[in-house]
Design an enzyme around this catalytic site. Structure first.
Site, short mmCIF file in Angstrom:
data_model
loop_
_atom_site.label_atom_id
_atom_site.label_comp_id
_atom_site.label_asym_id
_atom_site.label_seq_id
_atom_site.Cartn_x
_atom_site.Cartn_y
_atom_site.Cartn_z
CD GLU A 77 15.19 -12.65 -11.49
OE1 GLU A 77 14.76 -13.27 -10.51
OE2 GLU A 77 14.80 -11.51 -11.79
CE LYS A 85 11.64 -10.35 -12.99
NZ LYS A 85 12.54 -10.36 -11.90
NE ARG A 94 4.53 1.62 -0.39
CZ ARG A 94 5.62 1.30 0.26
NH1 ARG A 94 6.79 1.57 -0.27
NH2 ARG A 94 5.58 0.73 1.44
CB CYS A 132 -0.94 0.09 1.20
SG CYS A 132 -2.04 -1.31 1.37
CG HIS A 147 16.87 -36.47 -10.82
ND1 HIS A 147 17.24 -37.78 -10.61
CD2 HIS A 147 17.98 -35.80 -11.15
CE1 HIS A 147 18.56 -37.89 -10.79
NE2 HIS A 147 19.03 -36.69 -11.12
CD GLU A 168 8.10 -10.70 -11.38
OE1 GLU A 168 7.60 -10.24 -10.35
OE2 GLU A 168 9.32 -10.70 -11.61
CD1 TRP A 172 -0.66 -5.90 -3.68
CD2 TRP A 172 -0.65 -6.71 -1.59
NE1 TRP A 172 -0.36 -7.24 -3.75
CE2 TRP A 172 -0.35 -7.77 -2.48
CE3 TRP A 172 -0.70 -6.99 -0.23
CZ2 TRP A 172 -0.09 -9.06 -2.06
CZ3 TRP A 172 -0.46 -8.28 0.20
CH2 TRP A 172 -0.16 -9.30 -0.72
CG ASN A 203 2.07 0.35 4.01
OD1 ASN A 203 1.72 -0.78 3.72
ND2 ASN A 203 3.32 0.74 3.93
N GLY A 204 0.05 -1.46 6.29
CA GLY A 204 0.52 -2.42 7.30
C GLY A 204 -0.60 -3.33 7.72
CE LYS A 214 10.55 -2.49 -7.75
NZ LYS A 214 11.01 -3.60 -8.60
#
Ligand code: F6R
Length: 613
Positions: A486, A490, A27, A2, A509, A493, A73, A99-100, A608
């Site tokens: 990575e 990418k 955010r 947020c 395997h 997401e 968020w 925010n939290g 983010k």
């Protein structure tokens, strides 16, 4: 997560707050809202992005010289209009952004319900604003006193800003475990935000609030700062190093693409003043005092999440290879809850772009409480992790706005490479000629990244062939294994295509069962000690009709004959491969996401800065 922003001063608050929300949208972007102080409180909020909020506000009167805004968020309750912030208290006297997470919100809510409070939303935030109202009702007191008393009853994390219609023009801001920064304008006005990006164009003078601090902001008055014990604290004013141009797209379609293209510069900035070819040295000022501690460490433990965890894996390989110090890489969220063994002989390094990731911060605090030395590799200057650690090295990549991390990753890897080189040199585990050769190799990386960026057109063409794929596999060995992880992250997401990264030899395997003519397999097959082994892994995929997209070293012929598509990158020392091989993989995910019409800079469900567990 947020983003929160507030303003009080001589100007209209609305344009300042909304512009600030656009900057903070990285955010979270589930809903947005503003509250303006003008003959009482005017509230506008809705589900969706800040641009949806602007449509919702339309031509309404938005005058008012104090205001607060929020981009959400979702944690408590789904993204909808009712759960959007700001939240008003039941009487309509107070309005609050947060925010939290308030962990004990349920028990407070029940008590308030018994006293007759009714709630419009599912949020913990509406509980907090009503708790402040209830405390304020009991006796005559200022808004800031009521906020301080309420926060004493709260367990959890918060950055909040509150306004009261009975104290027009006053903002009360407080933080615990969620970031908050106050900007001091030249005209006696104040700005407050989750980070400095909404503030930088108005003032460079800022105060980062510490945990437990509460600020009272009223135009033309000095900023009043208190700690949770209600003692006055002198604000520590800092000058921002941030520049406005860094927050704009600069002609690119997306921040992500701009940030991918910035990497020759950002990697150079990560090395600036730290690597000297002429003197044959590497120095990292922020950890100079801990060099001996690192050399003597029983273990280095790297804690991080997501992309930063992948950078940590590269760090493990580098430090063990060059400095021969044992390294463990841990997901911060697992480490903090699994009762790990930590002693004073351990050095724990947190890697975090934002410097605010809740799990990484908590893992560090745990390590600190057990006596370990804690260091940070962060991008955001003045962030919570940077301020919690004993020492550390900033990555100096500049602000990263695209939610998918690109230049922050290569900057993290650059700093870890410098660290490994510095330790190896001091410890004597790298001989002088190899050290000098590696310094030259690292110094040349920005130019090699520049060349890797020239694959863009080819990568775009390849992307067109695979934009409708349902799954992808990414394979790599040694230093290229974290690159595979990575690359897969990418892609998933930002394009929402399922992708997995695997050590190439692990494929047989299990994952090999997935391979058929529908399965694109991206293999990092650059020249290095495991090249021949990777060639065999490619043959295994081809034998099962998998489609190979290979990242190879310029001039390669062997893989080229087997692969369906090849992307060449310049020849480099194996340990520097993550810095260059990541570039075409970032471009691949970017183009596929654009072709699928995904929101590249703001992928669904993500934010983010992950300030919740
Ligand atoms: C992926 C990504 C995330 C972050 C993770 C940690 O592109 O950006 O996986 O790497 O949320 O964030 P920081 O580095 O800010 O601690």
């Amino acid at each position: 997560m947020c983003g929160i922003v507030g303003y009080t001063g001589k100007n209209d608050a609305y344009p300042i707050v909304v512009k600030g929300l656009h900057r903070l949208e990285y955010r979270g972007y589930d809903s947005a809202g503003v509250a303006l102080m003008r003959d009482g409180i005017q509230l506008f909020k809705c589900k969706g992005k800040v641009s949806d909020l602007e449509d919702h506000v339309g031509k309404s009167d938005t005058s008012g010289s104090a205001g607060i805004g929020h981009t959400r968020w979702a944690t408590h309750g789904p993204p909808n209009d009712a759960n959007a912030h700001p939240h008003m208290s039941m009487s309509g006297e107070l309005v609050l952004i947060h925010n939290g997470i308030i962990e004990n919100y349920d028990s407070i809510k029940k008590e308030l319900q018994q006293r007759g409070y009714e709630f419009q939303s599912d949020t913990d935030t509406e509980v907090l604003v009503n708790l402040i109202e209830e405390i304020k009702k009991q006796e005559e007191m200022s808004l800031s006193t009521a906020v301080r008393r309420a926060l004493k009853e709260v367990i959890g994390a918060y950055a909040i800003v509150v306004m009261s219609k009975n104290e027009p023009g006053t903002l009360v801001a407080a933080r615990k475990s969620s970031p908050l920064v106050v900007g001091l304008g030249g005209d006696g006005d104040f700005y407050v935000a989750s980070d400095a990006t909404p503030i930088v164009e108005y003032t460079k003078n800022v105060v980062y609030l510490e945990d437990g601090e509460i600020a009272e902001l009223h135009p033309d008055h000095e900023m009043k700062l208190f700690n949770i014990k209600e003692q006055k604290v002198t604000p520590f004013i800092q000058e921002l190093e941030l520049h406005l141009e860094q927050l704009e797209k600069g002609g690119y379609d997306h921040f992500m693409l701009k940030e991918i293209y910035e990497q020759p510069r950002s990697v150079r900035d990560s090395m600036r003043g730290r690597l000297s070819i002429n003197k044959g040295i590497v120095q990292l000022g922020g950890i100079a005092d801990y060099e001996q501690k690192l050399i003597n460490a029983q273990r280095i433990i790297i804690v991080a999440c997501g992309t930063s965890w992948h950078a940590g894996l590269v760090g493990e390989y580098l430090i063990e290879d060059l400095a021969r110090i044992p390294v463990e890489v841990e997901y911060a969220s697992e480490f903090r809850y699994r009762n790990p063994i930590i002693t004073e002989k351990d050095v724990v390094i947190a890697i975090s772009q934002s410097g605010e990731t809740a799990d990484t911060l908590a893992a560090l605090e745990l390590a600190k409480s057990k006596g370990a030395t804690i260091l940070g590799v962060c991008n955001v200057v003045g962030s919570s992790i940077a301020r919690t650690t004993h020492g550390g090295s900033y990555t100096h990549a500049g602000p990263e706005i695209g939610v998918a991390s690109t230049k922050a990753f290569t900057a993290q890897v650059t700093v870890l490479t410098l660290m490994a080189l510095m330790l190896g040199n001091r410890k004597g585990t790298i001989d002088r000629s190899r050290f000098q050769r590696l310094l030259l190799g690292l110094d040349a990386i920005p130019d090699k990244i520049e060349r890797a960026l020239q694959t863009n057109e080819l990568v775009e063409k390849i992307s067109a062939k695979f934009k409708d794929a349902r799954n992808f596999l990414y394979l790599g060995r040694g230093y290229c294994f974290p690159v595979a992880l990575e690359g897969a992250l990418k892609l998933k997401e930002i394009s929402y295509i399922h992708a997995e990264g695997y050590p190439a030899a692990e494929m047989k395997h299990g994952p090999i069962a997935l391979i058929d003519e529908e399965m694109p397999v991206v293999v990092i097959a650059t020249k290095g000690p495991s090249y021949e082994k990777v060639v065999s892994n490619i043959q295994e995929v081809k034998a099962r009709k998998g489609v190979i997209i290979a990242i190879v070293t310029e001039g390669d012929t062997q893989v080229k004959e087997m692969a369906d598509y090849t992307i060449e990158i310049p020849e480099i020392e194996e340990m520097f491969t993550p810095l260059v091989a990541s570039i075409p993989l970032q471009l691949l995910s970017y183009h596929i996401a654009v072709m699928r019409e995904c929101n590249v800079d703001q992928p669904r469900n993500l934010a983010k800065s992950v300030t919740v567990e």
